[in-house]
Design an enzyme around this catalytic site. Structure first.
Site, PDB file in Angstrom:
ATOM      1  N   HIS A 205       0.825  -1.211   0.000  1.00 10.25           N
ATOM      2  CA  HIS A 205       0.000   0.000   0.000  1.00 10.25           C
ATOM      3  C   HIS A 205       0.857   1.257   0.000  1.00 10.25           C
ATOM      4  O   HIS A 205       0.447   2.283  -0.516  1.00 10.25           O
ATOM      5  CB  HIS A 205      -0.927   0.001   1.212  1.00 10.25           C
ATOM      6  CG  HIS A 205      -2.161  -0.789   0.971  1.00 10.25           C
ATOM      7  ND1 HIS A 205      -2.346  -2.049   1.462  1.00 10.25           N
ATOM      8  CD2 HIS A 205      -3.252  -0.511   0.237  1.00 10.25           C
ATOM      9  CE1 HIS A 205      -3.506  -2.497   1.063  1.00 10.25           C
ATOM     10  NE2 HIS A 205      -4.080  -1.593   0.315  1.00 10.25           N
ATOM     11  N   ARG A 312      -7.162  -9.118 -12.930  1.00  9.68           N
ATOM     12  CA  ARG A 312      -6.647 -10.448 -12.540  1.00  9.68           C
ATOM     13  C   ARG A 312      -7.340 -10.889 -11.250  1.00  9.68           C
ATOM     14  O   ARG A 312      -6.858 -10.647 -10.147  1.00  9.68           O
ATOM     15  CB  ARG A 312      -5.136 -10.380 -12.342  1.00  9.68           C
ATOM     16  CG  ARG A 312      -4.339 -10.160 -13.628  1.00  9.68           C
ATOM     17  CD  ARG A 312      -2.848 -10.072 -13.320  1.00  9.68           C
ATOM     18  NE  ARG A 312      -2.010 -10.305 -14.465  1.00  9.68           N
ATOM     19  CZ  ARG A 312      -1.408  -9.351 -15.180  1.00  9.68           C
ATOM     20  NH1 ARG A 312      -1.589  -8.083 -14.866  1.00  9.68           N
ATOM     21  NH2 ARG A 312      -0.643  -9.654 -16.213  1.00  9.68           N
ATOM     22  N   ARG A 348     -11.061 -11.407 -15.663  1.00 11.51           N
ATOM     23  CA  ARG A 348     -10.580 -12.743 -16.007  1.00 11.51           C
ATOM     24  C   ARG A 348     -10.894 -13.674 -14.845  1.00 11.51           C
ATOM     25  O   ARG A 348     -10.622 -13.336 -13.689  1.00 11.51           O
ATOM     26  CB  ARG A 348      -9.066 -12.704 -16.243  1.00 11.51           C
ATOM     27  CG  ARG A 348      -8.486 -14.078 -16.474  1.00 11.51           C
ATOM     28  CD  ARG A 348      -7.036 -14.004 -16.852  1.00 11.51           C
ATOM     29  NE  ARG A 348      -6.179 -13.725 -15.712  1.00 11.51           N
ATOM     30  CZ  ARG A 348      -4.874 -13.545 -15.824  1.00 11.51           C
ATOM     31  NH1 ARG A 348      -4.288 -13.576 -17.011  1.00 11.51           N
ATOM     32  NH2 ARG A 348      -4.139 -13.297 -14.767  1.00 11.51           N
ATOM     33  N   GLU A 447      -3.335 -17.222 -25.020  1.00 14.92           N
ATOM     34  CA  GLU A 447      -2.021 -17.188 -24.359  1.00 14.92           C
ATOM     35  C   GLU A 447      -1.315 -18.528 -24.441  1.00 14.92           C
ATOM     36  O   GLU A 447      -0.299 -18.736 -23.785  1.00 14.92           O
ATOM     37  CB  GLU A 447      -2.132 -16.695 -22.917  1.00 14.92           C
ATOM     38  CG  GLU A 447      -3.097 -17.461 -22.049  1.00 14.92           C
ATOM     39  CD  GLU A 447      -3.195 -16.915 -20.622  1.00 14.92           C
ATOM     40  OE1 GLU A 447      -2.321 -16.147 -20.201  1.00 14.92           O
ATOM     41  OE2 GLU A 447      -4.155 -17.286 -19.933  1.00 14.92           O
ATOM     42  N   ASN A 470       2.538 -12.651 -22.362  1.00 14.27           N
ATOM     43  CA  ASN A 470       3.507 -13.171 -21.380  1.00 14.27           C
ATOM     44  C   ASN A 470       3.559 -14.695 -21.458  1.00 14.27           C
ATOM     45  O   ASN A 470       4.623 -15.296 -21.608  1.00 14.27           O
ATOM     46  CB  ASN A 470       3.128 -12.742 -19.958  1.00 14.27           C
ATOM     47  CG  ASN A 470       2.882 -11.254 -19.851  1.00 14.27           C
ATOM     48  OD1 ASN A 470       3.411 -10.487 -20.644  1.00 14.27           O
ATOM     49  ND2 ASN A 470       2.069 -10.841 -18.902  1.00 14.27           N
ATOM     50  N   ASP A 471       2.389 -15.306 -21.356  1.00  9.66           N
ATOM     51  CA  ASP A 471       2.366 -16.768 -21.434  1.00  9.66           C
ATOM     52  C   ASP A 471       2.552 -17.240 -22.869  1.00  9.66           C
ATOM     53  O   ASP A 471       3.185 -18.271 -23.113  1.00  9.66           O
ATOM     54  CB  ASP A 471       1.062 -17.321 -20.852  1.00  9.66           C
ATOM     55  CG  ASP A 471       1.154 -17.440 -19.339  1.00  9.66           C
ATOM     56  OD1 ASP A 471       2.197 -17.912 -18.853  1.00  9.66           O
ATOM     57  OD2 ASP A 471       0.201 -17.035 -18.649  1.00  9.66           O
ATOM     58  N   ARG A 481       8.958 -17.913 -18.115  1.00 10.70           N
ATOM     59  CA  ARG A 481       8.932 -16.459 -17.894  1.00 10.70           C
ATOM     60  C   ARG A 481       9.492 -16.062 -16.532  1.00 10.70           C
ATOM     61  O   ARG A 481       9.816 -14.895 -16.295  1.00 10.70           O
ATOM     62  CB  ARG A 481       7.509 -15.919 -18.071  1.00 10.70           C
ATOM     63  CG  ARG A 481       6.508 -16.469 -17.093  1.00 10.70           C
ATOM     64  CD  ARG A 481       5.083 -16.135 -17.473  1.00 10.70           C
ATOM     65  NE  ARG A 481       4.592 -14.914 -16.868  1.00 10.70           N
ATOM     66  CZ  ARG A 481       3.318 -14.541 -16.867  1.00 10.70           C
ATOM     67  NH1 ARG A 481       2.409 -15.265 -17.497  1.00 10.70           N
ATOM     68  NH2 ARG A 481       2.935 -13.436 -16.294  1.00 10.70           N
ATOM     69  N   CYS A 518      -3.363  -7.912 -23.678  1.00 12.39           N
ATOM     70  CA  CYS A 518      -3.182  -7.463 -22.298  1.00 12.39           C
ATOM     71  C   CYS A 518      -1.844  -7.907 -21.702  1.00 12.39           C
ATOM     72  O   CYS A 518      -1.569  -7.639 -20.539  1.00 12.39           O
ATOM     73  CB  CYS A 518      -4.334  -7.938 -21.423  1.00 12.39           C
ATOM     74  SG  CYS A 518      -4.509  -9.729 -21.401  1.00 12.39           S
TER      75      CYS A 518
HETATM   76  C1  PEP Z   1      -0.298 -13.066 -20.111  1.00 10.41           C
HETATM   77  O1  PEP Z   1      -0.002 -14.252 -19.932  1.00 10.41           O
HETATM   78  O2  PEP Z   1       0.161 -12.362 -21.033  1.00 10.41           O
HETATM   79  C2  PEP Z   1      -1.233 -12.393 -19.193  1.00 10.41           C
HETATM   80  C3  PEP Z   1      -1.651 -11.172 -19.408  1.00 10.41           C
HETATM   81  O3  PEP Z   1      -1.603 -13.079 -18.062  1.00 10.41           O
HETATM   82  P1  PEP Z   1      -0.663 -13.212 -16.759  1.00 10.41           P
HETATM   83  O4  PEP Z   1       0.520 -12.308 -16.945  1.00 10.41           O
HETATM   84  O5  PEP Z   1      -1.517 -12.826 -15.597  1.00 10.41           O
HETATM   85  O6  PEP Z   1      -0.311 -14.665 -16.803  1.00 10.41           O
HETATM   86 MG    MG Z   2      -1.151 -15.513 -18.571  1.00 15.06          MG
END
Ligand code: PEP
Ligand code: MG
Length: 557
Positions: A205, A312, A348, A447, A470-471, A481, A518
């Site tokens: 915070h 999330r 999500r 993803e 990302n995934d 990652r 995203c």
């Molecule tokens: C992703 O995988 O790109 C994503 C946005 O989800 P997270 O980073 O929460 O796995």
């Molecule tokens: Mg993801």
């Protein structure tokens, strides 16, 4: 770390921490010393009287927190003030209360000492947790326990009121191990121009407040933040995570110029506030922000995002020690939807597993958790958990513009199954006369390489796609990652990833649905032109990047 100079003057002393809140601040370092010593132990004969002393102080603290909540609502907004309600709940926690009473009885010692010992035991438990959010809650335990002890000491005449005081004249750079929320809300940005901490976490915070108050903040300076720095002139660079000690004239001139440039850039970006996100040729992109929890809502609103592209929801689960109830979740989703005032909010569903672990799920240890029983796979195997979340989401849907998104999809069957469960949840609500919005967009994350490859088969089943780079990058390139030793391999610019993105966008448009992104790649200005050219309809980024990206898109043809 000394930095070389060109004119023969002594090298600058630069301490490197983690950047937490952007901006440049000048001031004298001033330490808070409150954690230096704990209360001393006194033997007690009448343990009943001591327990009731503790009980009175505890109730007093709870009522103080109620007043603090009201007082900070206006200054910081509901999402930040809510921490005082969290503190109230902590002080009402039966485990916490009985542990202190038991300690007083067993050890026959004073309440202050029992509070101190028990609070530190709880802190150790929190710090041992494998979750950044929970670790950052440790400071909250300290904060509310310290409040009880201040009240105990005040009642016994040992402490005559206390507020933040600084030995150095303003402007000061506040230095400490970590700040607690009730201290942060007392900060006046005219007095405290910067904050530097030896500990801290990005999700704390303190960092959220520092950003909300636009105070440059560097965290995790560790042992470099030594007490002898008290009173030294310093510069905080919240963008690079540096603390420059005793800057010489050249450094002051350089950072003054950088501050001017920063201010000018921020002012320049302000002209994009309230505007649509459009290219020079008039092509419109929806520019949204990602949110991790309710606490991020104020940041999203302040960022001028046109919606939330990724909420999330698993953070709600990570913050709890047991499954959050339908009612708990409903309240959070309702707040987010109301807060966004009719703008689209993509929530999500639970993406737990892999690096996001909550103990009470009792997940089996897996050799490859990123590719194991996680996210939608776990929800489809645990229908009760999934349906609880979906009921909360559908119930909240009447308070705004909700879209629901499923993570880690790899097959057509999963999507069909998710839709079937949504229908069952709707039917259940209808049978109980509980309202829900007639049209709620249902989408999936793209993803996994499988989802991107069969995006032509998936697109007719949903209202939208959101690409999680990302995934998608990790699975396409077989590069973990989380593994810091694979920087060259985890490459979202690899043309294999690019082809999958391209395929996904084409298939989405072919089926007449919209497609967003995203993952972190969406924030990368160097990639924005490409994403726009590929035909992405929506981009969702961290709140602090929204105006920057809108400005970037405005330059594109
Ligand atoms: C992703 O995988 O790109 C994503 C946005 O989800 P997270 O980073 O929460 O796995
Ligand atoms: Mg993801």
């Amino acid at each position: 770390m000394p930095s070389p100079t060109h004119d023969g003057s002594p090298p600058l002393r630069i301490l490197q921490g983690s950047p937490a809140s952007r901006g440049i601040a000048f001031g004298r370092i001033s330490f808070l010393h409150r954690y230096a010593s704990g209360p001393s132990r006194r033997p007690i004969d009448d343990v009943d009287a001591e327990c009731s002393r503790f009980e009175k102080a505890r109730l007093h603290a709870i009522s103080q927190l109620g007043a603090l909540y009201e007082a900070s609502l206006e200054k910081l907004g509901d999402q930040n003030a809510v921490v005082f309600q969290i503190h109230q709940l902590m002080l009402e926690d039966p485990d916490y209360v009985s542990s202190i009473n038991n300690y007083i009885r067993k050890e026959k010692c004073n309440a202050e000492y029992a509070v101190h010992v028990v609070a530190h035991r709880f802190v150790e438990q929190f710090l041992a947790m494998d979750n950044d959010y929970m670790r950052s809650r440790a400071t909250d335990i300290i904060d509310c326990s310290r409040r009880i002890n201040e009240i105990l000491l005040m009642h016994s005449g040992s402490l005559k009121g206390k507020s933040l005081r600084f030995d150095s004249p303003p402007p000061v750079i506040l230095a400490t191990d970590d700040l607690v929320p009730s201290e942060t809300v007392q900060l006046d940005p005219d007095t405290v121009t910067g904050i530097v901490t030896s500990k801290g976490s990005q999700r704390s915070h303190t960092v959220i407040f520092a950003r909300a108050l636009a105070i440059p903040n560097v965290i995790c300076l560790g042992d470099q933040l030594t007490p002898d720095l008290e009173g030294h002139l310093a510069i905080v660079d919240g963008s690079t995570g540096q603390l420059i000690i005793d800057p010489d004239e050249a450094a002051i001139t350089e950072y003054t110029a950088r501050k001017k440039t920063d201010d000018a850039q921020a002012a320049h970006l302000e002209q994009f506030r309230g505007k649509d996100t459009v290219t020079r040729s008039g092509h419109r992109i929806e520019l949204y922000a990602n949110a991790g929890s309710l606490a991020d809502l104020d940041l999203v609103i302040a960022s001028d995002a046109e919606g939330i592209g990724l909420f999330r929801s698993e953070y709600i689960y990570l913050q709890e020690s047991d499954y959050p109830t339908e009612e708990q979740q409903f309240k959070i989703y309702k707040k987010v939807l109301e807060g966004m005032g009719g703008r689209r909010v993509i929530i999500r569903t639970l993406d737990i597993g892999a690096d996001k672990q909550a103990e009470y799920f009792l997940l089996k240890k897996e050799d490859n958790p990123a590719m194991g029983l996680r996210a939608i796979r776990l929800c489809l195997q645990n229908r009760g958990i999934f349906k609880t979340q979906l009921r909360a989401l559908f119930r909240a849907s009447v308070y705004g513009r909700l879209a629901i998104m499923f993570p880690m999809i790899t097959t057509v069957d999963e999507v069909l199954e998710c839709r079937k469960i949504c229908d069952e949840v709707r039917a259940g609500l209808k049978a109980s006369n509980i309202p829900y919005a007639e049209h709620i967009e249902i989408g999936i994350m793209i993803e996994t390489p499988a989802a991107a490859v069969i995006s032509d088969e998936l697109a007719p089943l949903v209202d939208f796609f959101s690409i999680g780079t990302n995934d998608l990058t990790q699975f396409t390139l077989a590069a973990d990652r989380q593994n810091a030793d694979l920087p060259g391999y985890f490459n979202p610019y690899h043309h294999a990833v690019f082809r999958l993105i391209d395929n996904t966008i084409k298939n989405a448009h072919q089926a007449g649905i919209w497609v967003g992104m995203c993952g972190e790649l969406a924030s990368d200005e160097n990639f924005t032109a490409k994403l726009v050219q590929l035909g992405l309809d929506e981009i969702s980024v961290v709140p602090s990047s929204v105006l920057r990206l809108r400005a970037k898109i405005a330059t594109l043809g």
